[in-house]
Write an enzyme that holds these catalytic residues in place. Sequence first.
Site, short mmCIF file in Angstrom:
data_model
loop_
_atom_site.label_atom_id
_atom_site.label_comp_id
_atom_site.label_asym_id
_atom_site.label_seq_id
_atom_site.Cartn_x
_atom_site.Cartn_y
_atom_site.Cartn_z
N SER A 1 9.41 -41.35 4.77
CA SER A 1 8.05 -40.83 4.91
C SER A 1 7.10 -42.01 4.75
CB SER A 1 7.75 -39.79 3.83
OG SER A 1 6.38 -39.47 3.80
N TYR B 1 7.65 -37.29 -4.76
CA TYR B 1 8.07 -37.28 -3.36
C TYR B 1 8.05 -38.69 -2.78
CZ TYR B 1 8.26 -36.20 1.61
OH TYR B 1 8.62 -36.16 2.94
#
Length: 253
Positions: free
Chosen positions: A145, A159
């Site tokens: 990501s 995350y």
Amino acid sequence: MSNLLKGKVALVTGGSRGLGVAIAEALADQGADVAISYAASVDKAEAVVARLKAKGVRALAVRADQSDLAVAGPLVDTVMAEFGRLDILVNNAGIAIQGQLVDDPALDGDRYNRQWQVNVLGTIAITRAAAPKLADGGRIIFIGSRLGSVVPFAGVADYAGTKWALAGYAKGIARDLGPRNITVNVVQPGIMPTDMAADVAGELPNRDAILDMHPIRRIATLEEVADTVSFLAGPSAGYITGEALNISGGIAI
């Protein structure tokens, strides 16, 4: 449809929904036979298999909840038993739990710890199981990501940490497997139109404000990300390894 990947076998983890489906279809469009793993919905997984077979390739769905590290070996063994080889591993499966600050007294530690279990330990377990059986000249592609290297707002520490961990791990694997001409890279998308993104949208800052940070002011399409994965899996990317490719509209340039 082309034949660039004809004769190759790919495993796409988390291939029954969202980006995983798009990746599986992009690889099949290049001629690869494709196995997908999924955690829960057999109906969704079998629907994907039917779509892949309609493209003229072999396809298989294997139930394997990545939060259970013990599934990694049997998953790879099942793919090998069905297809006889493995050339491409796309580590796509993951979860997104966001929204709480690290100093929040109500921080749900167990929930966030599961994110590390799935995104990092589960991915590592599958990579370890696959590496000895991956064909020389093969490909490993991690779906990371952009939050793994750029964190423009609060509430995403865990995350972001899981995705940055994968980026570092991929560089080490690239060193380990380079002598076998196996390339290892990370694709780092920004915001995408997935169920997972929709699930966390209410936990993040204003979406318009986030889009304002992007020179190309829109979210990525699943096809743009999947096509990048397909390129890295193909013959033209044989000298690209240990890299992170950002598909994120230029945020943080």
